[in-house]
Scaffold this motif. Sequence first.
Motif, PDB file in Angstrom:
ATOM      1  N   THR A 287      15.472  49.242  33.174  1.00 63.43           N
ATOM      2  CA  THR A 287      14.996  48.754  34.468  1.00 63.43           C
ATOM      3  C   THR A 287      16.141  48.373  35.409  1.00 63.43           C
ATOM      4  O   THR A 287      15.926  48.251  36.607  1.00 63.43           O
ATOM      5  CB  THR A 287      14.062  47.546  34.284  1.00 63.43           C
ATOM      6  N   ALA A 288      17.352  48.189  34.884  1.00 65.70           N
ATOM      7  CA  ALA A 288      18.522  47.878  35.724  1.00 65.70           C
ATOM      8  C   ALA A 288      19.777  48.021  34.884  1.00 65.70           C
ATOM      9  O   ALA A 288      19.761  47.808  33.675  1.00 65.70           O
ATOM     10  CB  ALA A 288      18.428  46.465  36.271  1.00 65.70           C
ATOM     11  N   SER A 289      20.870  48.395  35.540  1.00 70.52           N
ATOM     12  CA  SER A 289      22.149  48.441  34.827  1.00 70.52           C
ATOM     13  C   SER A 289      23.279  48.054  35.775  1.00 70.52           C
ATOM     14  O   SER A 289      23.197  48.292  36.985  1.00 70.52           O
ATOM     15  CB  SER A 289      22.404  49.831  34.231  1.00 70.52           C
ATOM     16  N   THR A 290      24.302  47.435  35.203  1.00 66.99           N
ATOM     17  CA  THR A 290      25.473  47.026  35.975  1.00 66.99           C
ATOM     18  C   THR A 290      26.715  47.433  35.203  1.00 66.99           C
ATOM     19  O   THR A 290      27.068  46.815  34.199  1.00 66.99           O
ATOM     20  CB  THR A 290      25.486  45.501  36.209  1.00 66.99           C
ATOM     21  N   PRO A 291      27.416  48.476  35.654  1.00 64.75           N
ATOM     22  CA  PRO A 291      28.677  48.839  35.018  1.00 64.75           C
ATOM     23  C   PRO A 291      29.783  47.928  35.537  1.00 64.75           C
ATOM     24  O   PRO A 291      29.819  47.602  36.727  1.00 64.75           O
ATOM     25  CB  PRO A 291      28.900  50.289  35.449  1.00 64.75           C
ATOM     26  N   MET A 292      30.654  47.494  34.652  1.00 62.40           N
ATOM     27  CA  MET A 292      31.740  46.600  35.035  1.00 62.40           C
ATOM     28  C   MET A 292      33.060  47.184  34.544  1.00 62.40           C
ATOM     29  O   MET A 292      33.274  47.320  33.336  1.00 62.40           O
ATOM     30  CB  MET A 292      31.521  45.221  34.421  1.00 62.40           C
ATOM     31  N   SER A 293      33.919  47.543  35.464  1.00 64.54           N
ATOM     32  CA  SER A 293      35.232  48.068  35.110  1.00 64.54           C
ATOM     33  C   SER A 293      36.151  46.914  34.745  1.00 64.54           C
ATOM     34  O   SER A 293      36.312  45.974  35.531  1.00 64.54           O
ATOM     35  CB  SER A 293      35.824  48.835  36.298  1.00 64.54           C
ATOM     36  N   LEU A 294      36.747  46.966  33.565  1.00 67.75           N
ATOM     37  CA  LEU A 294      37.630  45.878  33.154  1.00 67.75           C
ATOM     38  C   LEU A 294      38.875  45.790  34.012  1.00 67.75           C
ATOM     39  O   LEU A 294      39.441  44.718  34.196  1.00 67.75           O
ATOM     40  CB  LEU A 294      38.006  46.043  31.680  1.00 67.75           C
ATOM     41  N   ALA A 295      39.289  46.907  34.580  1.00 65.45           N
ATOM     42  CA  ALA A 295      40.459  46.897  35.460  1.00 65.45           C
ATOM     43  C   ALA A 295      40.186  46.107  36.739  1.00 65.45           C
ATOM     44  O   ALA A 295      41.098  45.527  37.315  1.00 65.45           O
ATOM     45  CB  ALA A 295      40.864  48.324  35.807  1.00 65.45           C
ATOM     46  N   GLU A 296      38.954  46.079  37.170  1.00 70.20           N
ATOM     47  CA  GLU A 296      38.601  45.402  38.412  1.00 70.20           C
ATOM     48  C   GLU A 296      38.143  43.969  38.217  1.00 70.20           C
ATOM     49  O   GLU A 296      38.190  43.174  39.143  1.00 70.20           O
ATOM     50  CB  GLU A 296      37.491  46.183  39.120  1.00 70.20           C
ATOM     51  N   ASP A 297      37.665  43.597  37.045  1.00 68.65           N
ATOM     52  CA  ASP A 297      37.062  42.285  36.858  1.00 68.65           C
ATOM     53  C   ASP A 297      37.479  41.672  35.531  1.00 68.65           C
ATOM     54  O   ASP A 297      36.805  41.805  34.537  1.00 68.65           O
ATOM     55  CB  ASP A 297      35.543  42.400  36.935  1.00 68.65           C
ATOM     56  N   ARG A 298      38.584  40.983  35.532  1.00 62.73           N
ATOM     57  CA  ARG A 298      39.060  40.356  34.303  1.00 62.73           C
ATOM     58  C   ARG A 298      38.481  38.957  34.075  1.00 62.73           C
ATOM     59  O   ARG A 298      38.511  38.441  32.982  1.00 62.73           O
ATOM     60  CB  ARG A 298      40.580  40.310  34.295  1.00 62.73           C
ATOM     61  N   GLY A 299      37.937  38.326  35.095  1.00 61.94           N
ATOM     62  CA  GLY A 299      37.403  36.975  34.966  1.00 61.94           C
ATOM     63  C   GLY A 299      36.118  36.869  34.184  1.00 61.94           C
ATOM     64  O   GLY A 299      35.793  35.808  33.663  1.00 61.94           O
ATOM     65  N   SER A 300      35.381  37.946  34.090  1.00 62.09           N
ATOM     66  CA  SER A 300      34.084  37.870  33.419  1.00 62.09           C
ATOM     67  C   SER A 300      34.213  37.650  31.913  1.00 62.09           C
ATOM     68  O   SER A 300      33.347  37.033  31.311  1.00 62.09           O
ATOM     69  CB  SER A 300      33.269  39.123  33.696  1.00 62.09           C
ATOM     70  N   SER A 301      35.295  38.107  31.303  1.00 63.25           N
ATOM     71  CA  SER A 301      35.419  37.914  29.851  1.00 63.25           C
ATOM     72  C   SER A 301      35.521  36.435  29.505  1.00 63.25           C
ATOM     73  O   SER A 301      34.926  35.978  28.535  1.00 63.25           O
ATOM     74  CB  SER A 301      36.606  38.688  29.292  1.00 63.25           C
ATOM     75  N   SER A 302      36.237  35.665  30.298  1.00 60.54           N
ATOM     76  CA  SER A 302      36.317  34.233  30.012  1.00 60.54           C
ATOM     77  C   SER A 302      34.986  33.557  30.293  1.00 60.54           C
ATOM     78  O   SER A 302      34.585  32.645  29.575  1.00 60.54           O
ATOM     79  CB  SER A 302      37.443  33.574  30.807  1.00 60.54           C
ATOM     80  N   CYS A 303      34.270  34.008  31.308  1.00 58.15           N
ATOM     81  CA  CYS A 303      32.951  33.452  31.607  1.00 58.15           C
ATOM     82  C   CYS A 303      31.985  33.686  30.451  1.00 58.15           C
ATOM     83  O   CYS A 303      31.173  32.828  30.127  1.00 58.15           O
ATOM     84  CB  CYS A 303      32.409  34.085  32.887  1.00 58.15           C
ATOM     85  N   LEU A 304      32.097  34.841  29.810  1.00 55.66           N
ATOM     86  CA  LEU A 304      31.208  35.170  28.699  1.00 55.66           C
ATOM     87  C   LEU A 304      31.637  34.529  27.386  1.00 55.66           C
ATOM     88  O   LEU A 304      30.809  34.201  26.548  1.00 55.66           O
ATOM     89  CB  LEU A 304      31.129  36.692  28.527  1.00 55.66           C
TER      90      LEU A 304
ATOM     91  N   THR B  89      36.838  55.149  27.190  1.00 48.04           N
ATOM     92  CA  THR B  89      37.590  56.125  27.986  1.00 48.04           C
ATOM     93  C   THR B  89      37.663  55.749  29.461  1.00 48.04           C
ATOM     94  O   THR B  89      38.588  56.151  30.159  1.00 48.04           O
ATOM     95  CB  THR B  89      37.015  57.554  27.854  1.00 48.04           C
ATOM     96  N   THR B  90      36.701  54.955  29.917  1.00 48.19           N
ATOM     97  CA  THR B  90      36.731  54.483  31.304  1.00 48.19           C
ATOM     98  C   THR B  90      36.981  52.983  31.399  1.00 48.19           C
ATOM     99  O   THR B  90      36.973  52.426  32.495  1.00 48.19           O
ATOM    100  CB  THR B  90      35.403  54.808  32.021  1.00 48.19           C
ATOM    101  N   ALA B  91      37.189  52.319  30.254  1.00 48.91           N
ATOM    102  CA  ALA B  91      37.387  50.863  30.196  1.00 48.91           C
ATOM    103  C   ALA B  91      36.282  50.153  30.977  1.00 48.91           C
ATOM    104  O   ALA B  91      36.526  49.309  31.832  1.00 48.91           O
ATOM    105  CB  ALA B  91      38.767  50.477  30.703  1.00 48.91           C
ATOM    106  N   THR B  92      35.044  50.523  30.636  1.00 49.16           N
ATOM    107  CA  THR B  92      33.877  49.986  31.330  1.00 49.16           C
ATOM    108  C   THR B  92      32.902  49.379  30.334  1.00 49.16           C
ATOM    109  O   THR B  92      32.650  49.946  29.277  1.00 49.16           O
ATOM    110  CB  THR B  92      33.156  51.112  32.110  1.00 49.16           C
ATOM    111  N   VAL B  93      32.365  48.228  30.701  1.00 48.76           N
ATOM    112  CA  VAL B  93      31.272  47.606  29.963  1.00 48.76           C
ATOM    113  C   VAL B  93      30.036  47.745  30.835  1.00 48.76           C
ATOM    114  O   VAL B  93      30.088  47.467  32.043  1.00 48.76           O
ATOM    115  CB  VAL B  93      31.558  46.118  29.672  1.00 48.76           C
TER     116      VAL B  93
END
Length: 86
Positions: A58-75, A43-47
């Motif tokens: 102990t830590a979390s990092t939300p990543m909005s897919l609308a803001e960061d499309r480069g990470s999918s290719s990195c992964l 619903t928020t297009a967030t990973v």
Amino acid sequence: MTGTGRWDAGAILAAVDEVRTRTLTLPDGRGGDRFLRVTWHPTTATVVFSHWTGSLCTASTPMSLAEDRGSSSCLSEPFVASPTRR
């Protein structure tokens, strides 16, 4: 936050107001009761990448897919490039 300066898993999960549709849990190579959890929130297009020790986040990092499309290719590129996986 708990008295140890760490976030309590229950407090974090209570703040999530949507249903996770997909969760991936990866063990930490260092052993122990540590792992990485990756959750998809459509619903928020967030990973969300969250680091856990047992039931304690102990830590979390939300990543909005609308803001960061480069990470999918990195992964995904290491899996495509590697002819065999262990």
